[in-house]
Design an enzyme around this catalytic site. Structure first.
Site, PDB file in Angstrom:
ATOM      1  N   LYS A   1     -65.218 -11.210   9.407  1.00  0.00           N
ATOM      2  CA  LYS A   1     -64.177 -10.392   8.761  1.00  0.00           C
ATOM      3  C   LYS A   1     -63.966 -10.882   7.334  1.00  0.00           C
ATOM      4  O   LYS A   1     -63.380 -11.936   7.109  1.00  0.00           O
ATOM      5  CB  LYS A   1     -62.835 -10.458   9.501  1.00  0.00           C
ATOM      6  CG  LYS A   1     -61.906  -9.340   9.001  1.00  0.00           C
ATOM      7  CD  LYS A   1     -60.441  -9.606   9.151  1.00  0.00           C
ATOM      8  CE  LYS A   1     -59.844 -10.495   8.112  1.00  0.00           C
ATOM      9  NZ  LYS A   1     -59.842  -9.948   6.730  1.00  0.00           N
TER      10      LYS A   1
ATOM     11  N   GLY B   1     -58.977 -20.562   4.345  1.00  0.00           N
ATOM     12  CA  GLY B   1     -57.835 -19.874   3.737  1.00  0.00           C
ATOM     13  C   GLY B   1     -56.650 -20.807   3.634  1.00  0.00           C
ATOM     14  O   GLY B   1     -56.806 -22.031   3.549  1.00  0.00           O
ATOM     15  N   SER B   2     -55.463 -20.227   3.686  1.00  0.00           N
ATOM     16  CA  SER B   2     -54.249 -21.011   3.480  1.00  0.00           C
ATOM     17  C   SER B   2     -53.872 -21.805   4.736  1.00  0.00           C
ATOM     18  O   SER B   2     -54.284 -21.472   5.848  1.00  0.00           O
ATOM     19  CB  SER B   2     -53.104 -20.069   3.110  1.00  0.00           C
ATOM     20  OG  SER B   2     -52.884 -19.168   4.170  1.00  0.00           O
TER      21      SER B   2
ATOM     22  N   GLU C   1     -50.945 -21.989   6.111  1.00  0.00           N
ATOM     23  CA  GLU C   1     -50.088 -21.169   6.964  1.00  0.00           C
ATOM     24  C   GLU C   1     -50.927 -20.277   7.896  1.00  0.00           C
ATOM     25  O   GLU C   1     -50.715 -20.228   9.109  1.00  0.00           O
ATOM     26  CB  GLU C   1     -49.240 -20.307   6.036  1.00  0.00           C
ATOM     27  CG  GLU C   1     -48.045 -19.691   6.662  1.00  0.00           C
ATOM     28  CD  GLU C   1     -47.380 -18.743   5.657  1.00  0.00           C
ATOM     29  OE1 GLU C   1     -47.982 -18.413   4.608  1.00  0.00           O
ATOM     30  OE2 GLU C   1     -46.255 -18.343   5.948  1.00  0.00           O
TER      31      GLU C   1
ATOM     32  N   GLY D   1     -54.080 -20.691   8.587  1.00  0.00           N
ATOM     33  CA  GLY D   1     -54.891 -21.573   9.428  1.00  0.00           C
ATOM     34  C   GLY D   1     -54.149 -21.974  10.698  1.00  0.00           C
ATOM     35  O   GLY D   1     -54.730 -22.018  11.789  1.00  0.00           O
TER      36      GLY D   1
ATOM     37  N   GLU E   1     -60.968 -24.761   7.131  1.00  0.00           N
ATOM     38  CA  GLU E   1     -61.057 -25.291   5.766  1.00  0.00           C
ATOM     39  C   GLU E   1     -59.900 -24.677   5.009  1.00  0.00           C
ATOM     40  O   GLU E   1     -59.894 -23.486   4.710  1.00  0.00           O
ATOM     41  CB  GLU E   1     -62.412 -24.932   5.142  1.00  0.00           C
ATOM     42  CG  GLU E   1     -62.710 -25.812   3.943  1.00  0.00           C
ATOM     43  CD  GLU E   1     -62.547 -25.072   2.631  1.00  0.00           C
ATOM     44  OE1 GLU E   1     -61.514 -25.300   1.970  1.00  0.00           O
ATOM     45  OE2 GLU E   1     -63.431 -24.274   2.292  1.00  0.00           O
TER      46      GLU E   1
ATOM     47  N   CYS F   1     -60.582 -23.903  -3.515  1.00  0.00           N
ATOM     48  CA  CYS F   1     -59.880 -24.828  -2.594  1.00  0.00           C
ATOM     49  C   CYS F   1     -60.004 -26.254  -3.097  1.00  0.00           C
ATOM     50  O   CYS F   1     -59.087 -27.051  -2.976  1.00  0.00           O
ATOM     51  CB  CYS F   1     -60.440 -24.785  -1.186  1.00  0.00           C
ATOM     52  SG  CYS F   1     -61.095 -23.224  -0.696  1.00  0.00           S
TER      53      CYS F   1
ATOM     54  N   GLU G   1     -50.298 -26.154  -3.534  1.00  0.00           N
ATOM     55  CA  GLU G   1     -51.495 -25.525  -4.085  1.00  0.00           C
ATOM     56  C   GLU G   1     -51.096 -24.278  -4.879  1.00  0.00           C
ATOM     57  O   GLU G   1     -50.433 -23.390  -4.351  1.00  0.00           O
ATOM     58  CB  GLU G   1     -52.429 -25.140  -2.937  1.00  0.00           C
ATOM     59  CG  GLU G   1     -53.750 -24.638  -3.417  1.00  0.00           C
ATOM     60  CD  GLU G   1     -54.717 -24.395  -2.270  1.00  0.00           C
ATOM     61  OE1 GLU G   1     -54.307 -23.795  -1.263  1.00  0.00           O
ATOM     62  OE2 GLU G   1     -55.883 -24.803  -2.386  1.00  0.00           O
TER      63      GLU G   1
HETATM   64  P1  ADP Z   1     -54.412 -15.681   1.006  1.00  0.00           P
HETATM   65  O1  ADP Z   1     -52.958 -15.843   1.308  1.00  0.00           O
HETATM   66  O2  ADP Z   1     -54.831 -16.493  -0.149  1.00  0.00           O
HETATM   67  O3  ADP Z   1     -54.924 -14.283   0.967  1.00  0.00           O
HETATM   68  P2  ADP Z   1     -55.120 -16.165   3.732  1.00  0.00           P
HETATM   69  O4  ADP Z   1     -55.308 -17.502   4.337  1.00  0.00           O
HETATM   70  O5  ADP Z   1     -53.924 -15.387   4.170  1.00  0.00           O
HETATM   71  O6  ADP Z   1     -55.169 -16.409   2.190  1.00  0.00           O
HETATM   72  O7  ADP Z   1     -56.403 -15.257   3.962  1.00  0.00           O
HETATM   73  C1  ADP Z   1     -57.684 -15.720   4.255  1.00  0.00           C
HETATM   74  C2  ADP Z   1     -58.335 -14.808   5.277  1.00  0.00           C
HETATM   75  O8  ADP Z   1     -57.520 -14.835   6.450  1.00  0.00           O
HETATM   76  C3  ADP Z   1     -58.434 -13.347   4.880  1.00  0.00           C
HETATM   77  O9  ADP Z   1     -59.647 -12.825   5.402  1.00  0.00           O
HETATM   78  C4  ADP Z   1     -57.254 -12.710   5.583  1.00  0.00           C
HETATM   79  O10 ADP Z   1     -57.425 -11.342   5.872  1.00  0.00           O
HETATM   80  C5  ADP Z   1     -57.201 -13.513   6.861  1.00  0.00           C
HETATM   81  N1  ADP Z   1     -55.897 -13.545   7.541  1.00  0.00           N
HETATM   82  C6  ADP Z   1     -54.665 -13.413   7.006  1.00  0.00           C
HETATM   83  N2  ADP Z   1     -53.706 -13.515   7.949  1.00  0.00           N
HETATM   84  C7  ADP Z   1     -54.346 -13.716   9.132  1.00  0.00           C
HETATM   85  C8  ADP Z   1     -53.920 -13.917  10.486  1.00  0.00           C
HETATM   86  N3  ADP Z   1     -52.642 -13.928  10.812  1.00  0.00           N
HETATM   87  N4  ADP Z   1     -54.860 -14.115  11.432  1.00  0.00           N
HETATM   88  C9  ADP Z   1     -56.171 -14.135  11.098  1.00  0.00           C
HETATM   89  N5  ADP Z   1     -56.636 -13.946   9.859  1.00  0.00           N
HETATM   90  C10 ADP Z   1     -55.748 -13.739   8.876  1.00  0.00           C
END
Ligand code: ADP
Length: 482
Positions: free
Chosen positions: A176, A229-230, A232, A234, A251, A285, A385
């Site tokens: 995804k 990703g972030s 939160e 994660g 990561e 990152c 960050e």
């Molecule tokens: P940012 O806040 O910088 O966009 P995220 O960590 O939210 O970073 O996003 C990284 C990835 O995680 C993206 O592909 C996003 O669609 C996906 N994502 C966001 N929220 C969720 C969730 N609750 N569960 C799974 N994947 C998510």
């Protein structure tokens, strides 16, 4: 719309998805819509996971000799190389990064497939001597269906970082991409089909995090999640996977210290500090977002950094400037919020500290490269960050204080040390809590070197042979001989 309508890839077929809905992806330099992308929802994720499950045991994939699996991955790498320029342009338009940086990302993407293609027939177990009565051995089996949830800052390179080792180890994949930057991942799907990857082995479902992403992370029929990703998100991914007892590789973010001692080669350290924070406009990152400078050279160092920062060119990524726009309105606002916060916390703006609005820059999400000096470790701009072109500069007296400041954050992704003293370099490398240490360089290493975090920067390792741990499971077989 330069790229028109883009469909999702499920079971080898390009489909509009269960709802037929689409979402726009935009060029952050101009806010123009680049494509309308099929919006994957829970139902599409279900289908993609089902396709991956079927493909996992299908003779066209499971029955493939390992060397042939490797050759398939080499073919994907070759196609990425053939289309590198087209892919780089697409990446730049979708996420805003300067063209030469997108070109470097495409090189990395191809290298991931090459590196793991070579591993496909070299993954073997061990024999374990127990006693003459037994013959005992281990085999490395694929873990199953792997889910890959990818961010927007290195859309194709991070996708390939997970997908290539997962495929090399014989898994099947549901990918995804981030909703901000789905285009190159979808193009990868086309190239993988062209290379002859059997249907269902790689499924690509663009969609939103709270919807497609959350459903994928918590799907009972996936066997591993790789998430970048972030922190939160994660945590949410890890909780969702926990319900199914599914392992995760996370990561997450960083607030990485870039430590410059007075005896460092000045020119190298300056160039390294610029690259560490301004590559991809700081949306990295492992960015060197905290610059720790030893007191004796602090003033001279900051002055020279400011001089060079003033010469940086901002522009649309295709013009190949030094800095492109930030990826989205949301990210733009977030970075501006942190700049505001830094000012209120009493840090000193050396240069920048505002959006860039001259001429055409006004249309996009441009932020001036910003240096904050006189930052104290407890300030939020030294702890959190920012993910933008904003550097927090902290002075230090000696090695002991440098280590204390370096470790005084909840993250631990990377760290860099600039010194000519080999003892200091290695002592700090041991004392700093981070998954990767750069000595007299920044962003050293490559597809072969393990990458991942300490502390809240995550766990599990990507890249190199290390990454294969996540994508295989070890089975021990014990045979009675008499
Ligand atoms: P940012 O806040 O910088 O966009 P995220 O960590 O939210 O970073 O996003 C990284 C990835 O995680 C993206 O592909 C996003 O669609 C996906 N994502 C966001 N929220 C969720 C969730 N609750 N569960 C799974 N994947 C998510």
């Amino acid at each position: 719309m330069k790229y028109g309508k883009r469909k999702m890839l499920i079971a080898g077929e390009w489909t509009e998805g269960s709802t037929g809905e689409t979402f726009p992806t935009i060029d952050p330099a101009t806010r123009e819509v680049l494509a309308e992308v099929a919006r994957g929802t829970a139902a599409d994720i279900d289908q993609a996971v089902e396709a991956a499950r079927r493909a996992l045991h299908h003779p066209t994939w499971a029955g493939l000799p390992h060397a042939a699996r490797g050759r398939l991955l080499y073919r994907i790498a070759a196609l990425i190389r053939t289309h590198a320029e087209e892919l780089a342009e697409m990446e730049t338009l979708d996420c805003g990064k300067p063209l030469s940086q997108s070109r470097a990302d495409m090189e990395t993407a191809a290298q991931y497939f090459e590196y793991y293609a070579g591993v496909a027939d070299k993954l073997f177990g061990t024999t374990i001597p127990i006693s003459p009565q037994y013959f005992d051995y281990t085999v490395r089996e694929p873990i199953g269906v792997t889910a890959h949830i990818v961010p927007w800052n290195f859309p194709l390179a991070i996708a390939c970082r997970g997908v290539a080792p997962a495929l090399a180890a014989g898994n099947t994949v549901v990918l995804k991409p981030a909703e901000q930057t789905p285009l190159t991942a979808l193009r990868l799907g086309e190239l993988a089909m062209e290379a002859g990857l059997p249907p269902g082995v790689l499924n690509i479902v663009p969609g939103f995090g709270h919807d497609a992403g959350a459903h994928l992370a918590g799907h009972p029929h996936i066997n591993h999640v790789t998430f970048t990703g972030s922190v939160e998100t994660g945590i949410a991914v890890m909780k969702a996977a926990a319900n199914n007892v599914v392992p995760v590789t996370l990561e997450l973010g960083g607030k990485s210290p870039n430590i410059v001692f007075a005896d460092a080669r000045f020119e190298d350290a300056i160039a390294g500090a610029m690259k560490a924070i301004f590559s991809n406009a700081g949306q990295v990152c492992s960015a060197g977002s905290r610059l720790l400078v030893q007191q004796e050279i602090h003033d001279r160092f900051v002055q020279e950094l400011a001089r060079r920062t003033a010469t940086l060119r901002l522009g649309a990524g295709l013009e190949d400037p030094d800095l492109g726009p930030l990826v989205s309105e949301e990210q733009f606002q977030r970075v501006l919020h942190y700049i505001d916060l830094g000012k209120r916390e009493g840090a000193q703006v050396v240069i920048g500290g505002e959006p860039a609005t001259e001429g055409p820059l006004r249309q996009g999400f441009f932020v001036k490269p910003t240096l904050f000096d006189a930052v104290r470790s407890e300030m939020r701009i030294a702890q959190e960050e920012i993910f933008g072109p904003v550097l927090s500069i902290l002075p230090f007296r000696d090695a002991e204080e440098a280590v204390a400041i370096a470790n005084d954050v909840s993250y631990g992704l990377v760290a860099a040390i600039w010194t000519r003293d080999i003892g200091t370099a290695h002592r700090l490398a041991a004392q700093i809590k981070a998954g990767q240490i750069f000595i007299n360089n920044y962003f050293g290493g490559g597809v072969a070197t393990p990458f991942g975090g300490y502390k809240k920067s995550g766990f599990g390792r990507e890249k190199g042979i290390e990454a294969l741990q996540s994508y295989t499971q070890v089975k021990n077989v014990c045979v009675t001989l008499d």
